[in-house]
Scaffold this motif. Structure first.
Motif, PDB file in Angstrom:
ATOM      1  N   ARG A   1      27.708  37.702  88.594  1.00 45.98           N
ATOM      2  CA  ARG A   1      28.349  38.053  87.335  1.00 45.98           C
ATOM      3  C   ARG A   1      28.417  39.576  87.165  1.00 45.98           C
ATOM      4  O   ARG A   1      27.547  40.300  87.655  1.00 45.98           O
ATOM      5  N   GLY A   2      29.445  40.034  86.452  1.00 42.65           N
ATOM      6  CA  GLY A   2      29.521  41.431  86.034  1.00 42.65           C
ATOM      7  C   GLY A   2      29.731  42.397  87.188  1.00 42.65           C
ATOM      8  O   GLY A   2      30.542  42.168  88.093  1.00 42.65           O
ATOM      9  N   ARG A   3      28.982  43.499  87.150  1.00 42.01           N
ATOM     10  CA  ARG A   3      29.039  44.503  88.215  1.00 42.01           C
ATOM     11  C   ARG A   3      28.158  44.016  89.361  1.00 42.01           C
ATOM     12  O   ARG A   3      26.946  43.902  89.208  1.00 42.01           O
TER      13      ARG A   3
ATOM     14  N   ARG B   1      34.227  35.577  92.022  1.00 40.67           N
ATOM     15  CA  ARG B   1      35.119  35.358  90.884  1.00 40.67           C
ATOM     16  C   ARG B   1      36.012  36.585  90.670  1.00 40.67           C
ATOM     17  O   ARG B   1      35.615  37.719  90.955  1.00 40.67           O
ATOM     18  N   GLU B   2      37.186  36.350  90.143  1.00 35.64           N
ATOM     19  CA  GLU B   2      38.140  37.436  89.921  1.00 35.64           C
ATOM     20  C   GLU B   2      37.655  38.437  88.878  1.00 35.64           C
ATOM     21  O   GLU B   2      38.068  39.593  88.879  1.00 35.64           O
ATOM     22  N   ASP B   3      36.765  37.997  87.978  1.00 35.59           N
ATOM     23  CA  ASP B   3      36.373  38.877  86.878  1.00 35.59           C
ATOM     24  C   ASP B   3      35.136  39.725  87.187  1.00 35.59           C
ATOM     25  O   ASP B   3      34.636  40.418  86.301  1.00 35.59           O
ATOM     26  N   VAL B   4      34.626  39.700  88.433  1.00 38.20           N
ATOM     27  CA  VAL B   4      33.503  40.564  88.751  1.00 38.20           C
ATOM     28  C   VAL B   4      34.007  41.887  89.314  1.00 38.20           C
ATOM     29  O   VAL B   4      35.107  41.971  89.874  1.00 38.20           O
ATOM     30  N   GLN B   5      33.195  42.928  89.162  1.00 38.87           N
ATOM     31  CA  GLN B   5      33.494  44.261  89.691  1.00 38.87           C
ATOM     32  C   GLN B   5      32.650  44.455  90.945  1.00 38.87           C
ATOM     33  O   GLN B   5      31.435  44.581  90.867  1.00 38.87           O
ATOM     34  N   LEU B   6      33.307  44.490  92.104  1.00 42.20           N
ATOM     35  CA  LEU B   6      32.606  44.413  93.377  1.00 42.20           C
ATOM     36  C   LEU B   6      32.322  45.781  93.993  1.00 42.20           C
ATOM     37  O   LEU B   6      33.188  46.652  94.047  1.00 42.20           O
ATOM     38  N   SER B   7      31.090  45.930  94.477  1.00 49.92           N
ATOM     39  CA  SER B   7      30.700  47.048  95.321  1.00 49.92           C
ATOM     40  C   SER B   7      29.948  46.476  96.522  1.00 49.92           C
ATOM     41  O   SER B   7      29.379  45.382  96.453  1.00 49.92           O
ATOM     42  N   GLY B   8      29.946  47.218  97.612  1.00 50.94           N
ATOM     43  CA  GLY B   8      29.216  46.770  98.782  1.00 50.94           C
ATOM     44  C   GLY B   8      28.698  47.942  99.582  1.00 50.94           C
ATOM     45  O   GLY B   8      29.305  49.016  99.595  1.00 50.94           O
ATOM     46  N   ILE B   9      27.575  47.737 100.246  1.00 57.67           N
ATOM     47  CA  ILE B   9      26.953  48.764 101.081  1.00 57.67           C
ATOM     48  C   ILE B   9      26.723  48.165 102.467  1.00 57.67           C
ATOM     49  O   ILE B   9      26.345  47.002 102.591  1.00 57.67           O
ATOM     50  N   GLU B  10      26.969  48.967 103.508  1.00 56.88           N
ATOM     51  CA  GLU B  10      26.833  48.465 104.880  1.00 56.88           C
ATOM     52  C   GLU B  10      26.432  49.616 105.801  1.00 56.88           C
ATOM     53  O   GLU B  10      27.018  50.699 105.743  1.00 56.88           O
ATOM     54  N   LEU B  11      25.435  49.370 106.641  1.00 51.23           N
ATOM     55  CA  LEU B  11      24.927  50.392 107.550  1.00 51.23           C
ATOM     56  C   LEU B  11      25.882  50.664 108.713  1.00 51.23           C
ATOM     57  O   LEU B  11      25.995  51.807 109.174  1.00 51.23           O
ATOM     58  N   SER B  12      26.573  49.630 109.189  1.00 46.58           N
ATOM     59  CA  SER B  12      27.416  49.745 110.374  1.00 46.58           C
ATOM     60  C   SER B  12      28.837  50.164 110.014  1.00 46.58           C
ATOM     61  O   SER B  12      29.545  49.418 109.330  1.00 46.58           O
ATOM     62  N   PRO B  13      29.310  51.318 110.483  1.00 46.44           N
ATOM     63  CA  PRO B  13      30.695  51.723 110.197  1.00 46.44           C
ATOM     64  C   PRO B  13      31.715  50.729 110.743  1.00 46.44           C
ATOM     65  O   PRO B  13      32.764  50.512 110.117  1.00 46.44           O
ATOM     66  N   SER B  14      31.430  50.120 111.885  1.00 45.81           N
ATOM     67  CA  SER B  14      32.389  49.185 112.473  1.00 45.81           C
ATOM     68  C   SER B  14      32.491  47.905 111.655  1.00 45.81           C
ATOM     69  O   SER B  14      33.590  47.362 111.466  1.00 45.81           O
ATOM     70  N   MET B  15      31.361  47.403 111.173  1.00 43.29           N
ATOM     71  CA  MET B  15      31.386  46.233 110.293  1.00 43.29           C
ATOM     72  C   MET B  15      32.102  46.577 108.988  1.00 43.29           C
ATOM     73  O   MET B  15      32.908  45.789 108.471  1.00 43.29           O
TER      74      MET B  15
ATOM     75  N   ARG C   1      15.488  48.196  91.653  1.00 45.47           N
ATOM     76  CA  ARG C   1      15.751  49.475  90.973  1.00 45.47           C
ATOM     77  C   ARG C   1      17.177  49.549  90.435  1.00 45.47           C
ATOM     78  O   ARG C   1      17.403  49.996  89.299  1.00 45.47           O
ATOM     79  N   VAL C   2      18.158  49.115  91.224  1.00 42.06           N
ATOM     80  CA  VAL C   2      19.556  49.302  90.813  1.00 42.06           C
ATOM     81  C   VAL C   2      20.046  48.215  89.866  1.00 42.06           C
ATOM     82  O   VAL C   2      21.155  48.325  89.327  1.00 42.06           O
ATOM     83  N   LEU C   3      19.255  47.177  89.640  1.00 34.12           N
ATOM     84  CA  LEU C   3      19.638  46.141  88.683  1.00 34.12           C
ATOM     85  C   LEU C   3      19.311  46.557  87.253  1.00 34.12           C
ATOM     86  O   LEU C   3      18.307  47.233  87.001  1.00 34.12           O
ATOM     87  N   VAL C   4      20.128  46.107  86.314  1.00 34.08           N
ATOM     88  CA  VAL C   4      19.803  46.270  84.902  1.00 34.08           C
ATOM     89  C   VAL C   4      18.682  45.302  84.539  1.00 34.08           C
ATOM     90  O   VAL C   4      18.488  44.291  85.221  1.00 34.08           O
ATOM     91  N   PRO C   5      17.910  45.568  83.491  1.00 32.56           N
ATOM     92  CA  PRO C   5      16.960  44.558  83.013  1.00 32.56           C
ATOM     93  C   PRO C   5      17.701  43.257  82.704  1.00 32.56           C
ATOM     94  O   PRO C   5      18.754  43.265  82.066  1.00 32.56           O
ATOM     95  N   GLY C   6      17.177  42.161  83.177  1.00 33.75           N
ATOM     96  CA  GLY C   6      17.846  40.876  83.031  1.00 33.75           C
ATOM     97  C   GLY C   6      18.849  40.579  84.125  1.00 33.75           C
ATOM     98  O   GLY C   6      19.441  39.493  84.132  1.00 33.75           O
ATOM     99  N   GLY C   7      19.042  41.525  85.049  1.00 33.05           N
ATOM    100  CA  GLY C   7      20.016  41.339  86.121  1.00 33.05           C
ATOM    101  C   GLY C   7      19.589  40.294  87.132  1.00 33.05           C
ATOM    102  O   GLY C   7      18.417  39.941  87.243  1.00 33.05           O
ATOM    103  N   ARG C   8      20.565  39.803  87.900  1.00 33.04           N
ATOM    104  CA  ARG C   8      20.354  38.710  88.839  1.00 33.04           C
ATOM    105  C   ARG C   8      20.233  39.214  90.280  1.00 33.04           C
ATOM    106  O   ARG C   8      21.011  40.073  90.707  1.00 33.04           O
ATOM    107  N   LEU C   9      19.311  38.629  91.026  1.00 35.45           N
ATOM    108  CA  LEU C   9      19.195  38.817  92.460  1.00 35.45           C
ATOM    109  C   LEU C   9      19.515  37.492  93.134  1.00 35.45           C
ATOM    110  O   LEU C   9      18.907  36.464  92.807  1.00 35.45           O
TER     111      LEU C   9
END
Length: 209
Positions: free
Chosen positions: A46-48, A64-78, A134-142
């Motif tokens: 949900r959310g960000r 879902r279409e209504d989420v704001q997606l970010s992603g992190i990846e170590l491998s430049p090729s991936m 650390r990067v989650l808001v209080p109440g955020g989901r893992l």
């Protein structure tokens, strides 16, 4: 790994090499072993949303279409494949190169953090989970899904034997379990499920509000 190569450099080298054939190899495992993994993750996000170790972006079409997606990846090729997959799907996503153990975001940046089939190969899963907290808001989901040591001793013994090779060559573990690390980091576990003779575990946890 050379004597001067760090675990992070080794992981980057391994996954850069695997990138061209990764999708073809994982497709079969998704049908017979990781069945429904990506749908389970995406249905609860949900959310960000930050996906840690986004890989080639195989989860991206399921969110879902209504989420704001970010992603992190170590491998430049991936990461290059993930960016191409997002563009082809018309899916807006901020996809960055970076290390799961040192996430390049301020505290409280996301409502949901996901990671699928990757903590098994991250050099320090405890450090990565602490960063997710650390990067989650209080109440955020893992939301985590990974392969772990089986509940059936003969399978677990086989996994241990395979690890004797995979840890050395690719840094990949088959008998790790992330749930104790999630609890130790301070998360509250809301939902867990083990599948396939206990070799797959799904975890839905929250950061206390």
């Amino acid at each position: 790994m050379t004597s001067s190569e760090t675990p992070e450099a080794k992981a980057r080298r391994v996954w850069d090499k695997a990138a061209p054939t990764y999708d073809r190899q994982i497709r079969f495992l998704e049908r017979v072993w990781f069945t429904g993994t990506r749908e389970w993750i995406a249905a609860r996000a949900r959310g960000r949303v930050l996906e840690v170790a986004v890989g080639t972006g195989r989860n991206l079409p399921f969110y879902r279409e209504d989420v704001q997606l970010s992603g992190i990846e170590l491998s430049p090729s991936m990461l290059a494949i993930a960016r191409r997959r997002a563009a082809e799907a018309g899916r807006a996503a901020d996809l960055r190169e970076g290390d799961a153990e040192h996430l390049p975001y301020p505290a409280g940046s996301f409502d949901t953090v996901t990671c699928s089939l990757s903590l098994c190969a991250i050099p320090s899963p405890a450090a990565a989970i602490a960063e997710m907290y650390r990067v989650l808001v209080p109440g955020g989901r893992l939301l985590l899904v990974d392969h772990i040591g089986s509940t059936w001793p003969p399978i677990r013994a086989g996994q241990w034997l395979v690890e004797r090779v995979t840890i050395r060559t690719a840094g990949e573990h088959f008998t790790r379990r992330q749930l104790p690390l999630v609890e130790a980091a301070g998360f509250r576990v809301a939902e867990t499920e083990r599948l396939k003779a206990g070799t797959i575990e799904r975890i839905h946890a929250t950061k206390p509000a």
